[in-house]
Design an enzyme around this catalytic site. Structure first.
Site, PDB file in Angstrom:
ATOM      1  N   HIS A  46       0.718  -1.460  -0.064  1.00  0.00           N
ATOM      2  CA  HIS A  46       0.413   0.016   0.351  1.00  0.00           C
ATOM      3  C   HIS A  46       0.276   1.504   0.262  1.00  0.00           C
ATOM      4  CE1 HIS A  46       1.032   0.088   4.322  1.00  0.00           C
ATOM      5  NE2 HIS A  46      -0.052   0.899   4.094  1.00  0.00           N
TER       6      HIS A  46
HETATM    7  C1  UD1 Z   1      -2.192   5.662   5.158  1.00  0.00           C
HETATM    8  C2  UD1 Z   1      -1.993   6.074   5.839  1.00  0.00           C
HETATM    9  C3  UD1 Z   1       0.097   5.225   6.228  1.00  0.00           C
HETATM   10  C4  UD1 Z   1      -0.455   4.491   6.857  1.00  0.00           C
HETATM   11  C5  UD1 Z   1      -1.490   3.803   5.568  1.00  0.00           C
HETATM   12  C6  UD1 Z   1      -2.588   2.420   6.467  1.00  0.00           C
HETATM   13  C7  UD1 Z   1      -1.211   8.965   5.024  1.00  0.00           C
HETATM   14  C8  UD1 Z   1      -0.362   9.439   5.077  1.00  0.00           C
HETATM   15  N1  UD1 Z   1      -1.162   7.409   5.389  1.00  0.00           N
HETATM   16  O1  UD1 Z   1      -2.658   4.761   3.943  1.00  0.00           O
HETATM   17  O2  UD1 Z   1       1.054   5.931   7.011  1.00  0.00           O
HETATM   18  O3  UD1 Z   1       0.685   3.116   6.488  1.00  0.00           O
HETATM   19  O4  UD1 Z   1      -3.261   4.506   6.254  1.00  0.00           O
HETATM   20  O5  UD1 Z   1      -3.627   1.745   5.630  1.00  0.00           O
HETATM   21  O6  UD1 Z   1      -1.500   8.798   6.556  1.00  0.00           O
HETATM   22  N2  UD1 Z   1      -9.928   4.508   0.002  1.00  0.00           N
HETATM   23  C9  UD1 Z   1     -10.793   3.153   0.477  1.00  0.00           C
HETATM   24  N3  UD1 Z   1     -11.030   3.594   1.195  1.00  0.00           N
HETATM   25  C10 UD1 Z   1     -11.549   3.961   2.692  1.00  0.00           C
HETATM   26  C11 UD1 Z   1     -10.026   4.413   3.050  1.00  0.00           C
HETATM   27  C12 UD1 Z   1      -8.974   4.569   2.059  1.00  0.00           C
HETATM   28  O7  UD1 Z   1     -11.320   3.572  -0.917  1.00  0.00           O
HETATM   29  O8  UD1 Z   1     -12.079   3.003   3.533  1.00  0.00           O
HETATM   30  C13 UD1 Z   1      -8.647   4.829  -0.765  1.00  0.00           C
HETATM   31  C14 UD1 Z   1      -9.070   5.745  -1.143  1.00  0.00           C
HETATM   32  O9  UD1 Z   1      -9.723   6.230  -2.707  1.00  0.00           O
HETATM   33  C15 UD1 Z   1      -8.003   7.173  -0.180  1.00  0.00           C
HETATM   34  C16 UD1 Z   1      -6.573   5.774  -0.900  1.00  0.00           C
HETATM   35  O10 UD1 Z   1      -7.289   4.778  -0.100  1.00  0.00           O
HETATM   36  O11 UD1 Z   1      -7.953   8.541  -2.082  1.00  0.00           O
HETATM   37  C17 UD1 Z   1      -6.139   6.113   0.768  1.00  0.00           C
HETATM   38  O12 UD1 Z   1      -5.872   6.365   1.093  1.00  0.00           O
HETATM   39  P1  UD1 Z   1      -5.177   7.561   2.798  1.00  0.00           P
HETATM   40  O13 UD1 Z   1      -6.188   7.438   3.929  1.00  0.00           O
HETATM   41  O14 UD1 Z   1      -5.251   8.595   2.120  1.00  0.00           O
HETATM   42  O15 UD1 Z   1      -3.839   6.750   2.599  1.00  0.00           O
HETATM   43  P2  UD1 Z   1      -3.646   5.590   3.041  1.00  0.00           P
HETATM   44  O16 UD1 Z   1      -2.869   5.078   1.074  1.00  0.00           O
HETATM   45  O17 UD1 Z   1      -4.905   4.540   3.582  1.00  0.00           O
HETATM   46  N1  UDP Z   2      -4.328  -5.444   8.432  1.00  0.00           N
HETATM   47  C1  UDP Z   2      -5.528  -6.016   8.585  1.00  0.00           C
HETATM   48  N2  UDP Z   2      -6.113  -6.354   7.449  1.00  0.00           N
HETATM   49  C2  UDP Z   2      -5.242  -6.185   6.953  1.00  0.00           C
HETATM   50  C3  UDP Z   2      -4.245  -5.728   6.150  1.00  0.00           C
HETATM   51  C4  UDP Z   2      -3.943  -5.238   7.437  1.00  0.00           C
HETATM   52  O1  UDP Z   2      -6.293  -6.686   9.706  1.00  0.00           O
HETATM   53  O2  UDP Z   2      -6.059  -6.655   5.818  1.00  0.00           O
HETATM   54  C5  UDP Z   2      -3.557  -5.438  10.347  1.00  0.00           C
HETATM   55  C6  UDP Z   2      -2.394  -5.868  10.206  1.00  0.00           C
HETATM   56  O3  UDP Z   2      -2.613  -7.172  11.199  1.00  0.00           O
HETATM   57  C7  UDP Z   2      -1.657  -4.487  10.789  1.00  0.00           C
HETATM   58  C8  UDP Z   2      -2.622  -3.195  10.163  1.00  0.00           C
HETATM   59  O4  UDP Z   2      -3.459  -3.565   9.489  1.00  0.00           O
HETATM   60  O5  UDP Z   2      -1.646  -4.571  12.379  1.00  0.00           O
HETATM   61  C9  UDP Z   2      -1.057  -2.592   9.550  1.00  0.00           C
HETATM   62  O6  UDP Z   2      -1.950  -1.862   8.789  1.00  0.00           O
HETATM   63  P1  UDP Z   2      -1.300  -0.677   6.983  1.00  0.00           P
HETATM   64  O7  UDP Z   2      -0.704  -2.050   6.669  1.00  0.00           O
HETATM   65  O8  UDP Z   2      -2.844  -1.384   6.548  1.00  0.00           O
HETATM   66  O9  UDP Z   2      -1.089   0.345   8.063  1.00  0.00           O
HETATM   67  P2  UDP Z   2       0.946   0.436   8.546  1.00  0.00           P
HETATM   68  O10 UDP Z   2       1.470  -0.753   9.672  1.00  0.00           O
HETATM   69  O11 UDP Z   2       2.295   0.458   6.748  1.00  0.00           O
HETATM   70  O12 UDP Z   2       0.950   2.159   8.411  1.00  0.00           O
END
Ligand code: UD1
Ligand code: UDP
Length: 357
Positions: free
Chosen positions: A206
Site C-alpha cells: 500500500h
Molecule cells: C494511510 C497512511 C499510511 C498508513 C495507511 C494504513 C497517511 C499519509 N497515510 O495510507 O501511513 O500506512 O493509511 O493503511 O496518512 N480508500 C478507500 N477506502 C478507505 C480508505 C481509503 O477507498 O476506507 C482509498 C481512497 O481512495 C484513498 C486511498 O485509499 O484515496 C488512500 O487512502 P489514504 O488514507 O489517503 O492513505 P493510505 O494509503 O490508506
Molecule cells: N491488517 C488487517 N487486515 C488487512 C491488512 C492489515 O487487519 O487486510 C492489519 C495488520 O495486521 C496490522 C495493520 O493492519 O496490524 C497494519 O496496517 P497497514 O499495513 O494498513 O498500515 P501500516 O502499519 O503500514 O501503517
C-alpha cells in the site's frame, strides 16, 4: 482527567484497542475517542471496532480521502472544533498518518498537551509522507512513547528533552499477544481459503512509493506472480492499491496467479500471519507482526524504520525494482536460517505503561 484519543487509519484502530482497554480499567481517566474518518470502508474501519471491542468513537469527522493538504487541513478544522468543545487534559495520537499530524497540530495550537505513541521512528526518507508526519508530531509532543531504544536515540539526536521520552515497548506487541491468542478460535480464514499452514505466502502492498510508480508496482506484482509458481500467494488488497492496479495496467495473467482478496479484519489477518511460510509486505506494522509470530519477512521498500529486525536476520529489505529481485528475495528468505531471538518490543504491557504515565 479527560484524554482525547485521535484515530483515523486502520493501524491506529488496532493500537488504540489495547490502550482503550487499559484506559477503561482506570475510573479516574475518561477517554473521548475521535475518528477523523480517514479510513471509512467497513473492512478498513468499522470491522475493527466491532471485532476488537473498541467503544464507538464519540465523534466521526467523516473526512475521507483527499490530497495531503486538503485531507490534513479539513481534519485540523474539524478537530479544533471538537477539542474546543471537549477541552481535554491531554490529546493522544498514534503513529504517523495524516490523522496523527492533524491531531497533534490542532491540540498544540490550543495549548493542550500531546502524547505520541510510536514516537522516535525514522526512515530518514523525507519523501515518505509518514516521515514528515512523525518528525513534526514528535517536535510538538510533550510526552513521547518510544517502542524501541533506537527510537529514544533518534529523539535525543534531534534535541528532544530526555525527560519527555518514555521507552515503554510497542502497543502492537500487546495487541498481537492479546488478539493473537484468540485468532485460532475466532477466525476460520485458513479453512475458508483452503490453506494449509506454512504452505503459502502472505503479501500486502500500500505504500505510495510502490503504488504510484508503475514500474515498481508491475515489478512487485510480477515478482509475486513468479513466487506463486511454488507457493500460493494470498494478498488482502488495500484500496489504494486496487486503484493503482487498474491505472498502471499490471498484466492480468500476473494478477490471476495470486489469491487477491478484500482487506480482512485483524483476527483473520493474525491467523494468516501466524500460519504463513513467509510475509512479503511494505507495511510498517506487518513487519513487526511477522517477527511476533517468528515468520520470516521480506520488506518491499528501500528502507525500514524497524532496523533491529533486519540486523537480527528476521527481515530483509528488497526494493521492488525488478520482478526477479522480488522472487529472489523471497526464495533467499525462505532458505535462510531463523533470525536471532531478542525482546525488541517490550514486555507486552506497553498500553498499561502509557496509561500509568
Ligand atoms: C494511510 C497512511 C499510511 C498508513 C495507511 C494504513 C497517511 C499519509 N497515510 O495510507 O501511513 O500506512 O493509511 O493503511 O496518512 N480508500 C478507500 N477506502 C478507505 C480508505 C481509503 O477507498 O476506507 C482509498 C481512497 O481512495 C484513498 C486511498 O485509499 O484515496 C488512500 O487512502 P489514504 O488514507 O489517503 O492513505 P493510505 O494509503 O490508506
Ligand atoms: N491488517 C488487517 N487486515 C488487512 C491488512 C492489515 O487487519 O487486510 C492489519 C495488520 O495486521 C496490522 C495493520 O493492519 O496490524 C497494519 O496496517 P497497514 O499495513 O494498513 O498500515 P501500516 O502499519 O503500514 O501503517
Amino acid at each position: 482527567m479527560k484524554i482525547a484519543v485521535i484515530v483515523g487509519a486502520r493501524p491506529q484502530f488496532i493500537k488504540a484497542a489495547v490502550v482503550s482497554h487499559a484506559l477503561a480499567a482506570r475510573p479516574e481517566l475518561t477517554e473521548v475517542m475521535v475518528h477523523t474518518g480517514q479510513h471509512y470502508d467497513d473492512n478498513m474501519s468499522a470491522i475493527f471496532f466491532r471485532e476488537l471491542d473498541i467503544p464507538e468513537p464519540a465523534y466521526n469527522l467523516g473526512i475521507g480521502a483527499g490530497g495531503h493538504g486538503e485531507q490534513t487541513g479539513r481534519m485540523l478544522i474539524e478537530l479544533e472544533r471538537v477539542l474546543l468543545a471537549e477541552r481535554p487534559d491531554w490529546v493522544l495520537v498514534y503513529g504517523d498518518t495524516n490523522s496523527t499530524l492533524a491531531g497533534a497540530l490542532a491540540a498544540t495550537k490550543l495549548h493542550i498537551p500531546v502524547a505520541h505513541v510510536e514516537a522516535g521512528l525514522r526512515s530518514f526518507n523525507r519523501r515518505m509522507p509518514e516521515e514528515v508526519n512523525r518528525v513534526v508530531t514528535d517536535h510538538v509532543a510533550n510526552l513521547l512513547f518510544v517502542p524501541t531504544e533506537l527510537g529514544r536515540t533518534n529523539l535525543l539526536h534531534e534535541g528532544v528533552p530526555p525527560a519527555q521520552i518514555r521507552l515503554i515497548g510497542d502497543v502492537m506487541y500487546d495487541a498481537a499477544l492479546f488478539y493473537g491468542a484468540q485468532a485460532a478460535a475466532r477466525s476460520d480464514m485458513l479453512g475458508r481459503l483452503e490453506l494449509t499452514p506454512r504452505n503459502y505466502i502472505l503479501a500486502t502492498v500500500h505504500r505510495p512509493e510502490n503504488t504510484d510508480d508503475g514500474r515498481r508496482l508491475r515489478a512487485l506484482f510480477e515478482g509475486l506472480a513468479q513466487v506463486a509458481e511454488r507457493y500460493r500467494v494470498v494478498l488482502p488488497l488495500h484500496p489504494r492499491t486496487r486503484g493503482a492496479l487498474a491505472r498502471e495496467r499490471v498484466p492480468e495473467n500476473s494478477l490471476a496467479r495470486l489469491d487477491i482478496i478484500e482487506p480482512v479484519g485483524y483476527l483473520d489477518m493474525l491467523q494468516l500471519e501466524q500460519n504463513a511460510a513467509l510475509i512479503a509486505s511494505d507495511s510498517g506494522g506487518i513487519q513487526k507482526e511477522a517477527y511476533f509470530f517468528r515468520v520470516p519477512c521480506v520488506t518491499l521498500r528501500n528502507e525500514t524504520e524497524w532496523v533491529e529486525l533486519v540486523e537480527s536476520g528476521w527481515n530483509r529489505i528488497c526494493p521492488p525494482l525488478t520482478a526477479e529481485a522480488v522472487a529472489r528475495a523471497v526464495a533467499a528468505a525462505l532458505a535462510a536460517p531463523r533470525g536471532r531471538e531478542a525482546d525488541f518490543y517490550g514486555d507486552g504491557r506497553a498500553a498499561e505503561h502509557i496509561v500509568d504515565a
